[in-house]
Design a protein around this motif. Structure first.
Motif, PDB file in Angstrom:
ATOM      1  N   SER A 111      -4.604  -9.442   8.228  1.00 34.25           N
ATOM      2  CA  SER A 111      -5.865  -9.088   8.083  1.00 34.25           C
ATOM      3  C   SER A 111      -5.598  -8.148   6.461  1.00 34.25           C
ATOM      4  CB  SER A 111      -6.266  -7.832   8.771  1.00 34.25           C
ATOM      5  OG  SER A 111      -6.851  -8.023   9.702  1.00 34.25           O
ATOM      6  N   ARG A 166      -7.803 -10.861   3.264  1.00 34.41           N
ATOM      7  CA  ARG A 166      -9.073 -10.715   2.879  1.00 34.41           C
ATOM      8  C   ARG A 166      -8.073 -10.603   1.149  1.00 34.41           C
ATOM      9  NH1 ARG A 166      -8.329  -5.306   5.464  1.00 34.41           N
ATOM     10  NH2 ARG A 166      -6.315  -4.593   4.330  1.00 34.41           N
ATOM     11  N   ALA A 198       2.595  -4.104   3.385  1.00 27.83           N
ATOM     12  CA  ALA A 198       1.968  -5.434   4.086  1.00 27.83           C
ATOM     13  C   ALA A 198       2.153  -6.516   4.607  1.00 27.83           C
ATOM     14  CB  ALA A 198       0.624  -4.864   4.202  1.00 27.83           C
ATOM     15  N   TYR A 238       0.538  -1.121   0.257  1.00 29.90           N
ATOM     16  CA  TYR A 238      -0.381  -0.025  -0.101  1.00 29.90           C
ATOM     17  C   TYR A 238       0.946   1.657   0.157  1.00 29.90           C
ATOM     18  CZ  TYR A 238      -4.011  -2.672   1.888  1.00 29.90           C
ATOM     19  OH  TYR A 238      -4.465  -3.945   1.941  1.00 29.90           O
ATOM     20  N   ALA A 282       0.467  -6.582  11.836  1.00 28.29           N
ATOM     21  CA  ALA A 282       1.687  -7.621  11.236  1.00 28.29           C
ATOM     22  C   ALA A 282       1.492  -7.938   9.399  1.00 28.29           C
ATOM     23  CB  ALA A 282       1.814  -8.770  11.778  1.00 28.29           C
TER      24      ALA A 282
HETATM   25  N1  ATP Z   1      -6.033  -0.445   3.270  1.00 28.13           N
HETATM   26  C1  ATP Z   1      -5.038   0.000   3.436  1.00 28.13           C
HETATM   27  N2  ATP Z   1      -4.102   0.820   3.354  1.00 28.13           N
HETATM   28  C2  ATP Z   1      -2.792   1.089   3.612  1.00 28.13           C
HETATM   29  N3  ATP Z   1      -2.383   0.633   4.685  1.00 28.13           N
HETATM   30  C3  ATP Z   1      -2.991  -0.567   5.191  1.00 28.13           C
HETATM   31  C4  ATP Z   1      -4.052  -0.603   4.559  1.00 28.13           C
HETATM   32  N4  ATP Z   1      -4.561  -1.892   4.935  1.00 28.13           N
HETATM   33  C5  ATP Z   1      -3.292  -1.823   5.769  1.00 28.13           C
HETATM   34  N5  ATP Z   1      -2.227  -1.288   6.029  1.00 28.13           N
HETATM   35  C6  ATP Z   1      -0.776  -1.472   6.191  1.00 28.13           C
HETATM   36  O1  ATP Z   1      -0.485  -2.205   6.223  1.00 28.13           O
HETATM   37  C7  ATP Z   1       0.130  -3.492   7.509  1.00 28.13           C
HETATM   38  C8  ATP Z   1      -0.476  -4.353   8.034  1.00 28.13           C
HETATM   39  O2  ATP Z   1      -2.064  -4.287   8.399  1.00 28.13           O
HETATM   40  P1  ATP Z   1      -2.751  -5.522   8.814  1.00 28.13           P
HETATM   41  O3  ATP Z   1      -4.040  -5.190   8.954  1.00 28.13           O
HETATM   42  O4  ATP Z   1      -3.145  -6.628   7.414  1.00 28.13           O
HETATM   43  O5  ATP Z   1      -2.357  -6.296  10.079  1.00 28.13           O
HETATM   44  P2  ATP Z   1      -2.745  -7.004  11.069  1.00 28.13           P
HETATM   45  O6  ATP Z   1      -1.639  -7.655  10.886  1.00 28.13           O
HETATM   46  O7  ATP Z   1      -4.061  -7.545  10.325  1.00 28.13           O
HETATM   47  O8  ATP Z   1      -2.717  -5.892  12.463  1.00 28.13           O
HETATM   48  P3  ATP Z   1      -3.791  -6.344  13.226  1.00 28.13           P
HETATM   49  O9  ATP Z   1      -4.208  -7.164  14.410  1.00 28.13           O
HETATM   50  O10 ATP Z   1      -3.962  -4.615  14.431  1.00 28.13           O
HETATM   51  O11 ATP Z   1      -5.646  -6.246  12.244  1.00 28.13           O
HETATM   52  C9  ATP Z   1      -0.415  -2.156   8.801  1.00 28.13           C
HETATM   53  O12 ATP Z   1       1.106  -1.252   8.269  1.00 28.13           O
HETATM   54  C10 ATP Z   1      -1.153  -1.666   7.961  1.00 28.13           C
HETATM   55  O13 ATP Z   1      -1.415   0.014   8.818  1.00 28.13           O
END
Ligand code: ATP
Length: 299
Positions: free
Chosen positions: A41, A45, A16, A11, A38
């Motif tokens: 999500s 997705r 990510a 992104y 990490a």
């Molecule tokens: N739509 C988006 N636009 C920009 N950056 C994003 C987007 N979605 C996620 N990120 C970034 O990508 C990285 C991974 O995010 P993600 O939500 O997948 O992590 P996660 O492991 O699910 O964390 P959490 O447990 O906090 O939900 C993070 O730095 C987040 O800020």
């Protein structure tokens, strides 16, 4: 079966998910573990076709999500506490979902029963507790009787009873032969729920293994020993290449397994009152392996 191969998502400046490859097999609960941010999500997705990978692939039963003929019959997901019209009953919500996806209406009663919501099915979903809302979300995910299920942080905010229900429910789904991928940053909960782990940090794979192996590999194996002749035992151990530290009226020995310590004690006629191998916790293993990948460590 879920498979990620070289999965990458960028992104803007944020990488990510970075070249992530792993497999999630059927018949077991696989924990998807990683600190906040990490990439859990984002990965989920991409598996669900809600986000397009920058590079690499994510497939379910060998197909990309958009290639699946009947997506809801193949994959079900609980991504976050779902939006349900607050004035709609649980039954009405599920009936609407079933209709929209060409699923027979009779399946609604089945899934209400599976998640234990039959008795409140005609009540307003707006008045549901978080635990009940989660169950309603799961009922929706199960409408198509899918082989593969993804749950993103399903126990977040649940009370102990809700957590226990969720844990048992995941096991039940796996016992039915389904592929179950559950993301969480709650390590102790994952150690009870998941038999297999995919661990990521900063978008990269840290480990994929059984939960037991993950803990064993990443933490120091020690043995707790108690003896009425402790000082004699410590003397004997000092001649060996081991670590000994005193703790709670006994010693904790590292670098030697319990069998060898027992044999050594027997050779010197030392009475032992306790000889117990200590298992490291999932927390210790996780911190050890992802120590430099925790983005938001506690200050
Ligand atoms: N739509 C988006 N636009 C920009 N950056 C994003 C987007 N979605 C996620 N990120 C970034 O990508 C990285 C991974 O995010 P993600 O939500 O997948 O992590 P996660 O492991 O699910 O964390 P959490 O447990 O906090 O939900 C993070 O730095 C987040 O800020």
């Amino acid at each position: 079966m879920i498979e990620a191969k070289g999965l990458t998502k960028r992104y803007g400046d944020t990488l990510a998910v970075n070249d992530l490859s792993f497999q999630v097999r059927p018949g077991t609960v696989t924990g998807f573990l990683g600190p906040n941010g990490a990439g859990k999500s984002t990965t989920m997705r991409m598996i669900l076709g809600l986000d397009r990978p920058t590079k690499g692939t994510a497939t379910v039963n060998g197909k990309h999500y958009h290639e699946l003929k009947h997506p809801l019959r193949t994959v079900g997901a609980l991504l976050e506490a779902r939006w349900v019209h607050p004035n709609r009953s649980a039954r009405a919500h599920l009936t609407w979902l079933a209709k929209a996806n060409g699923i027979p209406k009779r399946r609604v009663e089945d899934v209400l029963d599976i998640v234990g919501l039959t008795s409140v099915a005609s009540k307003r979903a707006g008045g549901f507790s978080l635990g009940m809302s989660q169950r309603l979300g799961i009922a929706g995910a199960l409408l198509g009787d899918p082989e593969v299920l993804l749950f993103d942080e399903p126990v977040n905010g649940l009370d102990p009873e809700g957590i226990l229900w969720m844990r048992k429910f995941m096991h039940r789904l796996a016992d039915e032969g389904r592929t179950v991928l559950v993301s969480s940053h709650l390590l102790s909960e994952m150690s009870l729920t998941a038999n297999e782990l995919v661990v990521i940090g900063k978008g990269e794979l840290v480990a994929q293994s059984s939960t037991a192996d993950f803990v064993a590999r990443a933490t120091e194996q020690t043995v707790r020993v108690r003896s009425p002749q402790l000082s004699v035992l410590v003397d004997v151990l000092s001649g060996e290449d081991v670590g000994v530290r005193e703790e709670d009226g006994g010693v904790v020995v590292s670098g030697m397994d319990s069998e060898s310590i027992g044999e050594l004690a027997a050779k010197h006629s030392i009475v032992l009152h306790e000889l117990s191998p200590q298992q490291g916790s999932l927390e210790q293993a996780f911190m050890h392996l992802t120590g430099d990948t925790v983005e938001y460590a506690t200050q």
